[in-house]
Write a protein that holds these residues in place. Sequence first.
Motif, PDB file in Angstrom:
ATOM      1  N   PRO A 132      52.967  36.625  56.399  1.00 49.91           N
ATOM      2  CA  PRO A 132      52.173  35.489  55.918  1.00 49.91           C
ATOM      3  C   PRO A 132      52.076  34.430  57.008  1.00 49.91           C
ATOM      4  CG  PRO A 132      54.165  35.882  54.561  1.00 49.91           C
ATOM      5  CD  PRO A 132      54.290  36.734  55.767  1.00 49.91           C
ATOM      6  N   MET A 156      60.110  24.128  55.837  1.00 46.28           N
ATOM      7  CA  MET A 156      60.422  22.821  56.440  1.00 46.28           C
ATOM      8  C   MET A 156      60.154  21.713  55.424  1.00 46.28           C
ATOM      9  SD  MET A 156      59.702  22.980  60.357  1.00 46.28           S
ATOM     10  CE  MET A 156      59.841  24.432  61.364  1.00 46.28           C
ATOM     11  N   LEU A 176      56.220  16.415  63.400  1.00 49.71           N
ATOM     12  CA  LEU A 176      56.678  17.234  64.530  1.00 49.71           C
ATOM     13  C   LEU A 176      57.313  16.357  65.595  1.00 49.71           C
ATOM     14  CD1 LEU A 176      54.855  19.384  63.167  1.00 49.71           C
ATOM     15  CD2 LEU A 176      54.400  20.251  65.451  1.00 49.71           C
ATOM     16  N   GLY A 232      61.019  34.533  64.506  1.00 48.59           N
ATOM     17  CA  GLY A 232      61.562  33.174  64.505  1.00 48.59           C
ATOM     18  C   GLY A 232      63.063  33.104  64.221  1.00 48.59           C
ATOM     19  N   PHE A 289      65.244  44.115  58.945  1.00 47.68           N
ATOM     20  CA  PHE A 289      64.184  45.126  59.040  1.00 47.68           C
ATOM     21  C   PHE A 289      64.397  46.080  60.217  1.00 47.68           C
ATOM     22  CE2 PHE A 289      62.854  41.103  60.918  1.00 47.68           C
ATOM     23  CZ  PHE A 289      62.588  41.480  62.229  1.00 47.68           C
ATOM     24  N   GLY A 315      59.890  34.211  71.130  1.00 45.32           N
ATOM     25  CA  GLY A 315      60.380  33.034  70.405  1.00 45.32           C
ATOM     26  C   GLY A 315      61.864  32.791  70.660  1.00 45.32           C
TER      27      GLY A 315
HETATM   28  C1  FAD Z   1      63.164  21.375  61.062  1.00 49.88           C
HETATM   29  C2  FAD Z   1      62.562  21.971  62.311  1.00 49.88           C
HETATM   30  C3  FAD Z   1      61.704  21.218  63.084  1.00 49.88           C
HETATM   31  C4  FAD Z   1      61.103  21.763  64.211  1.00 49.88           C
HETATM   32  N1  FAD Z   1      60.245  21.010  64.936  1.00 49.88           N
HETATM   33  C5  FAD Z   1      59.617  21.527  66.003  1.00 49.88           C
HETATM   34  C6  FAD Z   1      58.652  20.791  66.737  1.00 49.88           C
HETATM   35  O1  FAD Z   1      58.362  19.637  66.441  1.00 49.88           O
HETATM   36  N2  FAD Z   1      58.032  21.405  67.780  1.00 49.88           N
HETATM   37  C7  FAD Z   1      58.307  22.675  68.150  1.00 49.88           C
HETATM   38  O2  FAD Z   1      57.708  23.171  69.107  1.00 49.88           O
HETATM   39  N3  FAD Z   1      59.235  23.398  67.480  1.00 49.88           N
HETATM   40  C8  FAD Z   1      59.887  22.878  66.425  1.00 49.88           C
HETATM   41  N4  FAD Z   1      60.807  23.616  65.737  1.00 49.88           N
HETATM   42  C9  FAD Z   1      61.140  24.953  66.214  1.00 49.88           C
HETATM   43  C10 FAD Z   1      60.246  25.999  65.551  1.00 49.88           C
HETATM   44  O3  FAD Z   1      61.026  26.773  64.693  1.00 49.88           O
HETATM   45  C11 FAD Z   1      59.617  26.881  66.589  1.00 49.88           C
HETATM   46  O4  FAD Z   1      58.926  26.121  67.528  1.00 49.88           O
HETATM   47  C12 FAD Z   1      58.559  27.846  66.069  1.00 49.88           C
HETATM   48  O5  FAD Z   1      58.645  28.060  64.711  1.00 49.88           O
HETATM   49  C13 FAD Z   1      58.598  29.111  66.839  1.00 49.88           C
HETATM   50  O6  FAD Z   1      57.596  29.973  66.372  1.00 49.88           O
HETATM   51  P1  FAD Z   1      57.935  31.481  65.984  1.00 49.88           P
HETATM   52  O7  FAD Z   1      56.630  32.151  65.825  1.00 49.88           O
HETATM   53  O8  FAD Z   1      58.909  32.037  66.958  1.00 49.88           O
HETATM   54  O9  FAD Z   1      58.758  31.385  64.633  1.00 49.88           O
HETATM   55  P2  FAD Z   1      58.326  31.012  63.141  1.00 49.88           P
HETATM   56  O10 FAD Z   1      57.458  29.841  63.104  1.00 49.88           O
HETATM   57  O11 FAD Z   1      59.602  30.972  62.377  1.00 49.88           O
HETATM   58  O12 FAD Z   1      57.477  32.262  62.671  1.00 49.88           O
HETATM   59  C14 FAD Z   1      58.051  33.501  62.412  1.00 49.88           C
HETATM   60  C15 FAD Z   1      57.387  34.063  61.205  1.00 49.88           C
HETATM   61  O13 FAD Z   1      57.887  35.377  61.011  1.00 49.88           O
HETATM   62  C16 FAD Z   1      57.804  35.657  59.655  1.00 49.88           C
HETATM   63  N5  FAD Z   1      58.656  36.782  59.309  1.00 49.88           N
HETATM   64  C17 FAD Z   1      59.997  36.829  59.243  1.00 49.88           C
HETATM   65  N6  FAD Z   1      60.392  38.054  58.865  1.00 49.88           N
HETATM   66  C18 FAD Z   1      59.274  38.792  58.706  1.00 49.88           C
HETATM   67  C19 FAD Z   1      59.027  40.138  58.326  1.00 49.88           C
HETATM   68  N7  FAD Z   1      60.030  40.954  58.059  1.00 49.88           N
HETATM   69  N8  FAD Z   1      57.747  40.567  58.256  1.00 49.88           N
HETATM   70  C20 FAD Z   1      56.720  39.732  58.562  1.00 49.88           C
HETATM   71  N9  FAD Z   1      56.884  38.456  58.914  1.00 49.88           N
HETATM   72  C21 FAD Z   1      58.157  37.996  58.987  1.00 49.88           C
HETATM   73  C22 FAD Z   1      58.180  34.368  58.963  1.00 49.88           C
HETATM   74  O14 FAD Z   1      57.484  34.346  57.747  1.00 49.88           O
HETATM   75  C23 FAD Z   1      57.694  33.300  59.922  1.00 49.88           C
HETATM   76  O15 FAD Z   1      56.545  32.657  59.448  1.00 49.88           O
HETATM   77  C24 FAD Z   1      61.414  23.099  64.598  1.00 49.88           C
HETATM   78  C25 FAD Z   1      62.292  23.852  63.815  1.00 49.88           C
HETATM   79  C26 FAD Z   1      62.848  23.297  62.680  1.00 49.88           C
HETATM   80  C27 FAD Z   1      63.758  24.159  61.849  1.00 49.88           C
END
Ligand code: FAD
Length: 414
Positions: A54, A63, A69, A157, A344, A377
């Motif tokens: 999703p 969050m 942000l 993530g 997974f 990530g």
């Molecule tokens: C409170 C908070 C504030 C933050 N503020 C900032 C900010 O201001 N700026 C910034 O750059 N970063 C911020 N971050 C860090 C942020 O987590 C990362 O920047 C960002 O989310 C990285 O992107 P990503 O795609 O790696 O992970 P995510 O955004 O976590 O995306 C990963 C996705 O994978 C999906 N997923 C998991 N398991 C499965 C599965 N089995 N099958 C399919 N989909 C799956 C999840 O649904 C999720 O949506 C913050 C983090 C937190 C916790």
Amino acid sequence: MNVEVAERASYVGNLKQSIKLMDFDVVIVGAGPYGLSAGLHLKSKGFGVCVFGPPMEFWGSRMPEGMLLRSPRVASNLSDPDRKFTLEHYEKQAELPAQAPLPLDTFVDYGCWFAKQLGDSLDRRRVSSIQSEDSGYRVTLEDGQALRARKVVVATGIGAFSRRPSVFRELDGSRCSHCYDGRSIAHFARRRVAVIGSGQSALESAALLHEIGAEVEVIARNPVLRWVGIHGWLHHLGPISSMLYSSHDVGPAGISRLVAAPKLVHHIPLPLRDKIRMRAVRPAGAKWLPDRLKDVLITSGRSVMMARIQAGEVSLRLDDSTERQVDHVLLGTGYDVDLGRYTFLSSDILQKIRRLDGYPALARGFSSSVPGLHFLGGAAARAFGPLLYFVAGTEFASNELSSYFIRQYKRSGI
Ligand SMILES: Cc1cc2nc3c(=O)[nH]c(=O)nc-3n(C[C@H](O)[C@H](O)[C@H](O)COP(=O)(O)OP(=O)(O)OC[C@H]3O[C@@H](n4cnc5c(N)ncnc54)[C@H](O)[C@@H]3O)c2cc1C
């Protein structure tokens, strides 16, 4: 190289349903900033790619509502090869003002708009298992459908890695939750909440809880709270500032510049690389928080030694022997990357991945020690530095991944 779709009558275990076996060059697991950006880059290069999950789920549902942000606008862009789908482009077509700091809801809407650009290369279903098979992977989706992919990119993530200090183990989910557990905080109004930690998620949650009328106390191990950007003047020295800080603004003066070059960071010996990483992301709140927290009780330099339920309340004992009675404990205690918590991944794959503690050891192209399995990530931050914890790292990650795949394809045709 493009998507081949082959339908075969088959069955899944004793469900005896027919499944479709599809073949992709690349399956990306996770539709957050990293998965979506990598998906668009690979699609534009002609790879048969599909991003599963999703869109923006972690940001949209985990969050706290009302969050802003911490990263600057320029570092909050997802990455596409032609820079057509920037935050600014989104705001223009949605007729939104350019806000700074950026509200969470705008960022989530921006990410969902970006996701639409993937068209049929996005599938909202979650991945439930990944197994090695022949010269690739068998990827099973939440509804039992299975497909085959030559390569798998894990971009799921840090949501699975929330850190829950063992002292809170006696408290169940109704009494103790993590800042990453859920979006709604309205039910905490008029309740007593102890927020544990001194990083952005703890301090911002404390401010939001205070603002909805909760009785909040922040309990932090650090003797002094830190704030990002309090040396604002260092950002206004023209060319000198550009030498000290990159536009991503991850880390303090000097380190910020280094962090912006993940390829270089990758070549730094691990012990020093770890030091740089820890320094760049040490717990701190955004500069707009001190004002919002001025009426919140903050107990710094203290740790919780015991947490239990007593007479229907949560009772906390601190290391100065003082006690607190609260309704709820909110943990802003960060996360520990631990691949073993990615349920997974098959045990067979998990055993084969070379790890540095919980992180995968990664080489160029974010490739793990298991051929065809890549991590983007936060899981890649130990190998490529702390930029990979943030949205700002999506550009480097997507370019590095797609150019690696192109090189591999030219060399061996896969
Ligand atoms: C409170 C908070 C504030 C933050 N503020 C900032 C900010 O201001 N700026 C910034 O750059 N970063 C911020 N971050 C860090 C942020 O987590 C990362 O920047 C960002 O989310 C990285 O992107 P990503 O795609 O790696 O992970 P995510 O955004 O976590 O995306 C990963 C996705 O994978 C999906 N997923 C998991 N398991 C499965 C599965 N089995 N099958 C399919 N989909 C799956 C999840 O649904 C999720 O949506 C913050 C983090 C937190 C916790």
